[in-house]
Write an enzyme that holds these catalytic residues in place. Structure first.
Site, PDB file in Angstrom:
ATOM      1  N   HIS A 140     -16.584  -1.823   3.073  1.00  0.00           N
ATOM      2  CA  HIS A 140     -15.053  -1.844   3.434  1.00  0.00           C
ATOM      3  C   HIS A 140     -15.136  -2.822   4.700  1.00  0.00           C
ATOM      4  CE1 HIS A 140     -10.992  -1.321   3.677  1.00  0.00           C
ATOM      5  NE2 HIS A 140     -11.064  -0.930   4.976  1.00  0.00           N
ATOM      6  N   TYR A 164       0.856  -1.131   0.042  1.00  0.00           N
ATOM      7  CA  TYR A 164      -0.080   0.008   0.068  1.00  0.00           C
ATOM      8  C   TYR A 164       0.886   1.402  -0.137  1.00  0.00           C
ATOM      9  CZ  TYR A 164      -4.138  -2.912   0.909  1.00  0.00           C
ATOM     10  OH  TYR A 164      -5.133  -3.805   0.797  1.00  0.00           O
TER      11      TYR A 164
END
Length: 619
Positions: free
Chosen positions: A421, A239
């Site tokens: 999410h 990420y």
């Protein structure tokens, strides 16, 4: 069309007989080309074909190398999905399938293979050991095959639901696709075991809203938020965080559309991207471009969490409604944005440069309404936990009627999109609108039966309920709520208009009732009552001896105990009122999913004859 000759051996006749019984589609010779003179036939001797090419607007790579590519389209009136798999170098066949979580076992498959002489196409399934068998109900229908300079392509279609217990139901939400290539011929499909071939998993949203995109204003401008020529790390998952600063003194604009900008050649590695706005109260944000997990990442970047844009592999452009736009710039917005890019590099490719990002389309001509993004679900807190070794454990976050009555305008709001999410243990999310104790509309669900996105318009006094499902069968310790990747979340970012001051409407169990649970379980297991003021909630969860009883009691507690509400304004302050020890909203009636065509008592007609295609050569 010639099908038989006098020189056929008994083995050939037997093979043809078995093929007919299995209702396979048979494609002769390895050229994988279709007779262009063949007329369309639903159950006859040729693949379904048409002079008008099928439009396939959705695309994504399947494998990290980019050798396999998937394109598709959707027919909602017919409840059918059209899929094309393109292989840059066809050898002896390929496999495409769907399973609950991308497992190779108990999967719904479509297979193309050859035995060294002939090539076959058929609907199949894998058992609990990965062994492949033909399906007695052939629901994948071959439409076209062709060889082009770009490679071999295979076009076929299938209904969303077939009412075949071995088939996967294609629904809105995440679909786990499995793929594989065959390097060697196989004499029969029964010899194939998916664990013995090269396979992979890809995730896609196959079903999309079919509304046409609105036109953009003439004065639209673009702003690209991209990584600065990053060298993709040689590891499977990265990420990457990058701070981007808006032009100085940028006046208020409205974002009306955004799309991805992926560096050519990296389409199979750039998995998803998000753009966050930093808190407007931060006068400055450190310039940073590096791993989001690095210890060198400034702590202030954790305050850059307001979602502006989100894209995932296979997604198309995102358009705002014609009368609303998301504010960008101006005195009420931050000058700093955080771009987060997820690189998925399972082949550990080294030296690959990337400057992917998101292109924002914005206009200085403000629309009627400011759009907003509201966060629903559970507060990020360890008091909400999932026991270990659970197959399906549910946690529910509430946006209560008291909060919507306090914070929403009299005319309500219009929800037009949402983003679900969770972290690694999440298996499903469902947000539903409840009015007067009755479920009235599903906002979004990961396993969703609605074929068209409908306007969801919460009013004052409505309840928004977000339910998440988790699987922790592979974990020996409880999983608590929090920001870490091994912790869990239950969130739905809903996009709506007109924008209000309600930024966050979430809940968690009342901490006092959770302490009663710890005291009860400790006494039941023969231990001392918990030292509640001295031990963290995470440590208290970890100290328990987990069994079915402790898990069932926790589940019961979460479904009955009062909650604490986070009914927060944009300033992160609570709206005025008492938000502690609130009663759980009561749901007396749940929505029923609509029925698929195959559940109406009449199944689509099935062919009992194989499709035979002779080799075609130009001239």
């Amino acid at each position: 069309m010639r099908l038989f000759n006098k020189d056929l051996r008994l083995q050939d006749v037997t093979l043809m007989y078995l093929t007919v019984l299995a209702t396979l589609v048979v494609i002769l010779v390895a050229s994988y080309q279709v007779d262009p003179a063949a007329s369309p036939s639903r159950g006859g001797s040729t693949p379904t074909s048409t002079s008008t090419p099928v439009q396939l607007p959705y695309h994504m790579p399947l494998d990290p190398r980019g050798h396999l590519h998937l394109s598709w389209n959707i027919s909602y009136p017919l409840q059918e999905l059209y899929l094309e798999v393109r292989c840059s170098e066809m050898k002896h066949g390929l496999v495409l399938g769907m399973s609950d979580r991308g497992e190779l076992t108990n999967a719904d498959l479509v297979v193309l293979w050859d035995d060294g002489h002939q090539s076959f196409f058929g609907d199949a399934w894998s058992d609990s050991q990965g062994h492949v068998s033909l399906d007695s109900q052939q629901d994948y229908q071959l439409m076209d095959t062709r060889q082009t300079p770009e490679g071999f392509s295979l076009l076929f279609k299938r209904p969303f639901s077939t009412c075949d217990p071995r088939d996967y139901i294609i629904e809105e939400g995440t679909v786990h696709l499995i793929y594989g290539v065959l390097d060697q011929p196989i004499r029969s499909l029964q010899q194939l075991n998916l664990s013995q071939i090269e396979t992979g998993v890809q995730r896609a949203l196959l079903l999309r809203p079919d509304t046409p995109p609105p036109s953009l204003p003439r004065d639209v401008q673009t702003l690209e938020v991209r990584t600065p020529d990053v060298t993709i790390p040689t590891q499977e998952t990265t990420y990457w965080c990058h701070i981007f600063q808006l032009p100085p003194n940028m006046p208020k604009n409205h974002i009306v559309m955004y799309e991805s900008v992926v560096t050519p050649g990296n389409e199979a590695i750039v998995h998803h991207m998000e753009v966050f706005e930093c808190s407007p109260e931060m006068s400055t944000v450190p310039q940073y471009s590096g791993s989001c997990d690095s210890k060198m990442k400034p702590a202030s970047l954790n305050y850059c969490r307001h979602v502006l844009a989100a894209w995932a592999m296979g997604a198309k452009s995102f358009y705002y409604p014609t009368d609303a736009g998301l504010p960008l710039g101006g005195p009420a917005s931050s000058r700093f944005l955080r771009l987060e890019v997820h690189y998925h590099n399972p082949l550990l490719i080294s030296g690959r440069k990337d400057n992917s990002g998101v292109r924002l389309y914005h206009t200085p001509s403000l629309r009627r309404y400011d759009a907003g993004i509201m966060e629903l679900g559970l507060v990020y807190t360890p008091v909400m936990a999932i026991p270990p070794r659970e197959q399906n454990f549910h946690l529910t976050g509430f946006c209560t009627s008291k909060c919507t009555q306090t914070a929403l305008p009299p005319g309500g709001i219009n929800i037009f999109a949402s983003q679900l999410h969770t972290h690694l243990a999440g298996r499903g999310v469902r947000t539903v609108l409840v009015r007067g104790g009755r479920e009235v509309k599903v906002v979004q669900e990961d396993k969703h039966f609605s074929t068209h996105y409908q306007c969801v318009c919460p009013q004052q006094g409505d309840v928004l309920l977000t339910k998440c499902t988790y699987n922790t069968e592979d974990r020996s310790q409880p999983t608590v709520g929090g920001f870490g990747i091994m912790e869990e979340m239950c969130v739905n970012y809903v996009h709506y208009y007109p924008r209000t001051q309600l930024e966050l409407c979430k809940s968690n169990i009342d901490p006092g009732y959770l302490q009663k649970y710890f005291s009860f379980i400790n006494r039941f297991q023969g231990g001392d009552a918990c030292s509640c003021g001295q031990t963290s909630v995470t440590d208290q969860f970890s100290s328990l001896s987990w069994d079915s009883f402790s898990g069932e009691v926790l589940n019961s507690l979460y479904n009955t105990a009062p909650i604490s509400m986070a009914c927060n304004q944009s300033s992160a302050k609570l709206f005025p009122g008492d938000w502690e020890r609130q009663e759980l909203p009561v749901v007396t009636s749940q929505l029923q999913r609509p029925r698929y065509p195959c559940e109406g008592g009449k199944l689509p007609s099935q062919s009992s004859e194989p499709t035979v295609v002779i080799r075609w050569s130009a001239g």
